[in-house]
Design an enzyme around this catalytic site. Structure first.
Site, short mmCIF file in Angstrom:
data_model
loop_
_atom_site.label_atom_id
_atom_site.label_comp_id
_atom_site.label_asym_id
_atom_site.label_seq_id
_atom_site.Cartn_x
_atom_site.Cartn_y
_atom_site.Cartn_z
N SER A 33 1.18 8.66 5.12
CA SER A 33 0.67 8.60 3.74
C SER A 33 1.83 8.90 2.81
CB SER A 33 -0.45 9.62 3.53
OG SER A 33 -0.78 9.71 2.16
N ARG A 34 2.13 7.97 1.92
CA ARG A 34 3.27 8.17 1.03
C ARG A 34 2.95 9.11 -0.12
NH1 ARG A 34 3.63 2.40 2.03
NH2 ARG A 34 5.12 2.08 3.71
N VAL A 35 1.69 9.48 -0.25
CA VAL A 35 1.33 10.50 -1.23
C VAL A 35 1.50 11.88 -0.61
CG1 VAL A 35 -0.57 11.43 -2.62
CG2 VAL A 35 -0.21 8.97 -2.48
N THR A 85 0.82 -1.22 0.00
CA THR A 85 0.00 0.00 0.00
C THR A 85 0.85 1.27 0.00
OG1 THR A 85 -0.18 -0.25 2.41
CG2 THR A 85 -2.01 -1.05 1.07
N ASP A 86 0.17 2.41 -0.16
CA ASP A 86 0.83 3.73 -0.22
C ASP A 86 0.82 4.42 1.13
OD1 ASP A 86 1.14 3.48 -3.04
OD2 ASP A 86 -0.95 4.06 -3.28
#
Length: 503
Positions: free
Chosen positions: A365-367, A339-340
């Site tokens: 959150s990698r975004v 997941t991101d």
């Protein structure tokens, strides 16, 4: 009149004779050699493909799962009580698929697309394969549009973007499903279609979710795919793929979809059961060797499509249940790596009344800020780091707060107020502008002189005050999307005016 009818009948018969297809159709037919626990071992299906649909002579369908030299394993999708050894089975020459259409909105269906809500049959537009190849790199674009959950703690610190895969992880009864239900409710009056996939849940739990969504008017844009705990492991295994396929139907039409998988722990258990029944070699914790691929090929189908593909998106919120907070277990670490980012819910915070019980130190959150509007980034840019540091300071201060210097005490005091500000009642999502105004007051220090126990009341009354006395301010924030000097000055004026009357 009789002559005219005879002529019409003759013409129809002649037309049927002319169009009659004399090409022979070859159907592969096999025989059941073993049956039990929703699994059949068959021989004779020499040309069958993996994931191809087969049909038994009782009318029940199955999916070819194991392919061996002289026999194959079939997952039976339905009642297998009437299937016996020696029964015939034939290949249908099409892959396992689910019927889809816009008429599914507001309905509860099983992984085969059959209605479970007693509201009659559903009109079908087309069939979507359960297993599909995820969109390639060229077919995607950057995740840069926020998908607002209505929860301040998530939208400010762990933002989710359209097309993202954000894991929600934590022990049982820590509010994982509650976050997802709130996110669905917050999509009201937006262009997002929601799909809630219940895997191995109790029917009473699914009924509660359905009742909540109906009460808040969210079923108008929601589909529930249910494979309850009483269903076979096969149906539970297919459920998330069915939910994803339904979502892709809308995504490929240029629409935006939010899919919730509740939960993938039970999905892994169902896959393990099916695999062991198929006599696949077990690995760690008795899971088969491809358990990582089980979830990666599902979650990779979440995407924000490019303009050439219609700009549609599919956002995935998978849920994983941990045991005693162990995020390093086999399945949780697998899904975390796919997941991101993850939202980790902690038992201690939940029982302390901090809800949603998000551990800001582990959650990420990698975004990141790419999925936030400018105004939210301005008011909450350092909030996650501040809250993580506050938790560390709070633990340290328990050993003796009298020895702390003034700056540390001030950070603790502000952290306590921000913690109160981030608490939120269930089924009460905040709009974007309400979040910005509320967080502005907290992160800019305007709550530092408000007693901690009065922060919630201050927030509620202040938002009401702004909506009645400064309604154009909220409109301006939404239109501009960022805080300029004029908006900040008006926010400070509103806060000062309200604080003079707040007691």
């Amino acid at each position: 009149m009789a002559t005219d009818l005879s002529k019409d009948l003759v013409q129809q018969l002649e037309q049927q004779i002319k169009t009659f297809d004399t090409t022979p159709k070859v159907t592969t037919v096999g025989e059941v050699i073993e049956i039990g626990d929703g699994i059949a071992r068959v021989s004779g299906l020499t040309n069958v493909k993996a994931q191809e649909l087969v049909e038994f002579d009782t009318g029940t369908q199955g999916v070819a799962f194991n392919l061996e030299d002289d026999q194959g394993g079939v997952i039976i999708m339905g009642d297998y009580g009437s299937i016996q050894e020696g029964s015939q089975v034939r290949a249908l020459n099409r892959l396992a698929s689910v019927p889809v259409s816009a008429a599914m909105l507001g309905r509860v269906v099983d992984p085969l697309g059959l209605p479970l809500d007693g509201k009659g049959p559903i009109a079908v537009d087309t069939y979507m394969d359960l297993e599909r190849i995820a969109p390639g790199v060229v077919e995607r674009r950057n995740v840069d549009t926020p998908l607002m959950t209505g929860l301040k703690a998530i939208d400010a610190m762990i933002p989710i973007g359209r097309g993202q895969r954000q894991l929600i992880i934590g022990d049982r009864q820590t509010g994982k499903t509650a976050i997802c239900v709130d996110a669905i409710i917050n999509q009201k009056d937006t262009d997002v279609i929601c799909i809630y996939v219940a895997i191995g849940q109790k029917k009473a739990q699914v009924a509660r979710v359905l009742g909540t969504l109906e009460r808040y008017g969210a079923m108008d844009y929601t589909i529930i795919v249910n494979a309850s705990a009483s269903e076979s492991a096969a149906l539970q295994y297919f459920a998330p793929y069915a939910g994803c396929a339904i979502g892709e139907y809308f995504m490929e039409k240029g629409q935006h979809v939010l899919v919730i998988y509740d939960d993938l722990s039970k999905h892994a258990w169902a896959y393990r059961e099916v695999s062991l029944l198929m006599r696949r070699p077990p690995g760690r914790e008795a899971y088969p060797g491809d358990v990582f691929y089980l979830h990666s090929r599902l979650l990779e189908r979440a995407a924000q499509l490019s303009e050439e593909r219609g700009n549609g998106s599919l956002t995935a919120l998978p849920i994983i249940e941990t045991l005693l907070g162990d995020v390093s277990a086999y399945v949780p670490t697998n899904v975390i790596s796919i997941t991101d980012g993850q939202i980790y819910l902690e038992n201690d915070l939940f029982y302390a009344g901090i809800r949603p019980a998000i551990n800001t130190g582990i959650s990420v959150s990698r975004v990141g800020g790419d999925a936030q509007r400018k105004a939210m980034k301005q008011v909450a840019g350092s909030l996650r780091l501040d809250m993580a540091q506050f938790r560390s300071l709070e633990a340290f201060a328990q050993f003796g707060s009298s020895d702390l210097d003034k700056s540390t005490r001030d950070r603790l005091e502000r952290g306590l107020r921000l913690q109160e500000l981030l608490k939120q009642q269930q089924y009460a999502p905040f709009s974007f502008t309400d979040q910005v105004v509320s967080l502005y007051a907290g992160t800019r220090g305007h709550l530092d002189d408000i007693p901690v126990e009065r922060v919630a009341a201050f927030e509620e009354e202040f938002l009401t005050f702004v909506k009645t006395s400064y309604p154009d301010l909220l409109t301006k924030i939404d239109e501009v999307g960022r805080l300029n000097d004029e908006i900040e000055e008006r926010l400070k004026t509103a806060i000062d005016a309200f604080k003079s009357t707040f007691s």
